[in-house]
Design a protein around this motif. Structure first.
Motif, PDB file in Angstrom:
ATOM      1  N   LEU A   5       0.755  -1.238  -0.211  1.00  0.00           N
ATOM      2  CA  LEU A   5      -0.097   0.036  -0.036  1.00  0.00           C
ATOM      3  C   LEU A   5       0.935   1.413   0.072  1.00  0.00           C
ATOM      4  N   LYS A   6       1.907   1.314   0.636  1.00  0.00           N
ATOM      5  CA  LYS A   6       3.046   2.375   0.770  1.00  0.00           C
ATOM      6  C   LYS A   6       3.440   2.586  -0.746  1.00  0.00           C
ATOM      7  N   GLU A   7       3.877   1.591  -1.290  1.00  0.00           N
ATOM      8  CA  GLU A   7       4.521   1.685  -2.450  1.00  0.00           C
ATOM      9  C   GLU A   7       3.586   2.334  -3.343  1.00  0.00           C
ATOM     10  N   ILE A   8       2.275   2.005  -3.439  1.00  0.00           N
ATOM     11  CA  ILE A   8       0.936   2.301  -4.242  1.00  0.00           C
ATOM     12  C   ILE A   8       0.915   3.881  -4.096  1.00  0.00           C
ATOM     13  N   ILE A   9       0.717   4.163  -2.793  1.00  0.00           N
ATOM     14  CA  ILE A   9       0.623   5.643  -2.391  1.00  0.00           C
ATOM     15  C   ILE A   9       1.837   6.538  -2.893  1.00  0.00           C
ATOM     16  N   ASP A  10       3.021   6.008  -2.694  1.00  0.00           N
ATOM     17  CA  ASP A  10       4.168   6.580  -3.031  1.00  0.00           C
ATOM     18  C   ASP A  10       4.229   6.897  -4.498  1.00  0.00           C
ATOM     19  N   ARG A  11       3.850   5.961  -5.414  1.00  0.00           N
ATOM     20  CA  ARG A  11       3.678   6.150  -6.944  1.00  0.00           C
ATOM     21  C   ARG A  11       2.647   7.054  -7.252  1.00  0.00           C
ATOM     22  N   PHE A  12       1.479   7.016  -6.515  1.00  0.00           N
ATOM     23  CA  PHE A  12       0.256   7.926  -6.820  1.00  0.00           C
ATOM     24  C   PHE A  12       0.818   9.503  -6.267  1.00  0.00           C
ATOM     25  N   ASN A  13       1.299   9.755  -5.284  1.00  0.00           N
ATOM     26  CA  ASN A  13       2.035  10.879  -4.967  1.00  0.00           C
ATOM     27  C   ASN A  13       2.885  11.466  -5.932  1.00  0.00           C
ATOM     28  N   GLU A  14       3.551  10.688  -6.465  1.00  0.00           N
ATOM     29  CA  GLU A  14       4.892  11.239  -7.448  1.00  0.00           C
ATOM     30  C   GLU A  14       3.938  11.526  -8.828  1.00  0.00           C
ATOM     31  N   ALA A  15       2.871  10.581  -9.175  1.00  0.00           N
ATOM     32  CA  ALA A  15       2.107  11.133 -10.326  1.00  0.00           C
ATOM     33  C   ALA A  15       1.516  12.400 -10.122  1.00  0.00           C
ATOM     34  N   GLN A  16       1.008  12.607  -9.034  1.00  0.00           N
ATOM     35  CA  GLN A  16       0.116  13.771  -8.694  1.00  0.00           C
ATOM     36  C   GLN A  16       1.025  14.954  -8.556  1.00  0.00           C
ATOM     37  N   GLU A  17       2.225  15.001  -8.138  1.00  0.00           N
ATOM     38  CA  GLU A  17       3.363  15.903  -8.250  1.00  0.00           C
ATOM     39  C   GLU A  17       3.724  16.325  -9.815  1.00  0.00           C
ATOM     40  N   ASN A  94      -8.194   2.462  -8.674  1.00  0.00           N
ATOM     41  CA  ASN A  94      -8.341   3.030 -10.174  1.00  0.00           C
ATOM     42  C   ASN A  94      -6.973   3.152 -10.711  1.00  0.00           C
ATOM     43  N   PHE A  95      -6.041   3.837 -10.067  1.00  0.00           N
ATOM     44  CA  PHE A  95      -4.527   4.135 -10.355  1.00  0.00           C
ATOM     45  C   PHE A  95      -3.890   2.877 -10.625  1.00  0.00           C
ATOM     46  N   VAL A  96      -3.872   1.680  -9.831  1.00  0.00           N
ATOM     47  CA  VAL A  96      -3.580   0.534  -9.927  1.00  0.00           C
ATOM     48  C   VAL A  96      -4.038  -0.060 -11.348  1.00  0.00           C
ATOM     49  N   ASN A  97      -5.157  -0.286 -11.417  1.00  0.00           N
ATOM     50  CA  ASN A  97      -6.197  -0.969 -12.382  1.00  0.00           C
ATOM     51  C   ASN A  97      -5.751  -0.266 -13.702  1.00  0.00           C
ATOM     52  N   GLN A  98      -5.998   1.143 -13.873  1.00  0.00           N
ATOM     53  CA  GLN A  98      -5.825   1.696 -15.303  1.00  0.00           C
ATOM     54  C   GLN A  98      -4.390   1.801 -15.633  1.00  0.00           C
ATOM     55  N   ASN A  99      -3.525   1.687 -14.775  1.00  0.00           N
ATOM     56  CA  ASN A  99      -2.123   1.760 -15.052  1.00  0.00           C
ATOM     57  C   ASN A  99      -1.228   0.346 -14.942  1.00  0.00           C
ATOM     58  N   ASN A 100      -2.294  -0.755 -15.237  1.00  0.00           N
ATOM     59  CA  ASN A 100      -1.651  -1.977 -14.893  1.00  0.00           C
ATOM     60  C   ASN A 100      -0.270  -2.275 -14.056  1.00  0.00           C
ATOM     61  N   ILE A 101      -0.503  -1.651 -12.755  1.00  0.00           N
ATOM     62  CA  ILE A 101       0.580  -1.793 -11.835  1.00  0.00           C
ATOM     63  C   ILE A 101       0.430  -3.330 -11.348  1.00  0.00           C
ATOM     64  N   SER A 103       0.870  -5.688  -8.416  1.00  0.00           N
ATOM     65  CA  SER A 103       0.988  -5.474  -6.959  1.00  0.00           C
ATOM     66  C   SER A 103       0.033  -6.618  -6.474  1.00  0.00           C
ATOM     67  N   PRO A 104       0.423  -7.455  -5.342  1.00  0.00           N
ATOM     68  CA  PRO A 104      -0.481  -8.248  -4.513  1.00  0.00           C
ATOM     69  C   PRO A 104      -1.516  -7.374  -4.158  1.00  0.00           C
ATOM     70  N   LEU A 105      -1.770  -6.063  -4.030  1.00  0.00           N
ATOM     71  CA  LEU A 105      -3.111  -5.353  -3.936  1.00  0.00           C
ATOM     72  C   LEU A 105      -3.619  -5.013  -5.196  1.00  0.00           C
ATOM     73  N   ASN A 106      -4.336  -6.149  -5.788  1.00  0.00           N
ATOM     74  CA  ASN A 106      -4.649  -5.894  -6.975  1.00  0.00           C
ATOM     75  C   ASN A 106      -6.134  -6.051  -7.533  1.00  0.00           C
ATOM     76  N   GLY A 109     -11.196  -4.644  -3.412  1.00  0.00           N
ATOM     77  CA  GLY A 109     -11.287  -5.154  -1.927  1.00  0.00           C
ATOM     78  C   GLY A 109     -10.062  -5.353  -1.194  1.00  0.00           C
ATOM     79  N   LYS A 110      -8.777  -5.822  -1.812  1.00  0.00           N
ATOM     80  CA  LYS A 110      -7.556  -5.864  -1.255  1.00  0.00           C
ATOM     81  C   LYS A 110      -7.357  -4.297  -0.892  1.00  0.00           C
ATOM     82  N   ILE A 111      -7.187  -3.382  -1.801  1.00  0.00           N
ATOM     83  CA  ILE A 111      -6.616  -2.014  -1.523  1.00  0.00           C
ATOM     84  C   ILE A 111      -7.542  -1.494  -0.383  1.00  0.00           C
ATOM     85  N   LYS A 112      -9.063  -1.700  -0.420  1.00  0.00           N
ATOM     86  CA  LYS A 112      -9.683  -1.050   0.626  1.00  0.00           C
ATOM     87  C   LYS A 112      -9.536  -1.674   1.999  1.00  0.00           C
ATOM     88  N   ALA A 113      -9.150  -2.986   2.188  1.00  0.00           N
ATOM     89  CA  ALA A 113      -9.011  -3.680   3.300  1.00  0.00           C
ATOM     90  C   ALA A 113      -7.562  -3.135   3.839  1.00  0.00           C
TER      91      ALA A 113
END
Length: 138
Positions: A5-17, A94-101, A103-106, A109-113
């Motif tokens: 989750l931390k890795e996904i958030i870091d990638r998301f924040n980098e794309a936001q910047e 959506n970020f993970v799904n749309q960008n084909n990242i 991750s075990p959080l795929n 439901g897994k991301i939400k948990a």
């Protein structure tokens, strides 16, 4: 916090910047100082440029925007005080799904948990103001 989750958030924040840097440098719209500043000032500046400039297209919505930057699609809301590093579980999925990242959080439901557990443990907190933005605790 869950490492994936931390890795996904870091990638998301980098794309936001990167997206906000494009808003500033390519579209010549200074970084919003609040979510309302984005809706009242930046949206008009984007509209005046027909939402396209320098090979980029920004789709503003509510208090946020969606943009494709070098093949990475990002959709986010600005924070109450103009913060650009906010997220929620749905946008992370959506970020993970749309960008084909990969991750075990795929799944949503897994991301939400993982997200809810991180909130429960104080690693993530809900921001103030409009929207559903959450932020990594410092």
């Amino acid at each position: 916090m869950n490492r994936e989750l931390k890795e996904i958030i870091d990638r998301f924040n980098e794309a936001q910047e990167t997206a906000v840097n494009i808003l500033e440098s390519v579209f010549e719209c200074p970084r919003p100082v609040s979510a309302m500043d984005f809706t009242t000032r930046c949206k008009q500046e984007l509209r005046d440029k027909n939402y396209q400039c320098g090979g980029y297209k920004i789709r503003p919505h509510g208090i946020g925007m969606e943009v494709n930057v070098n093949g990475i699609k990002i959709d986010f809301d600005f924070g109450h005080n103009g913060e650009i590093n906010g997220f929620d579980a749905w946008r992370l999925y959506n970020f993970v799904n749309q960008n084909n990242i990969k991750s075990p959080l795929n799944s949503e439901g897994k991301i939400k948990a993982a997200f809810e557990l991180a909130v429960f443990n104080g690693f993530i907190y809900k921001g103030t103001g409009m929207g559903s933005n959450h932020y990594v605790s410092s």
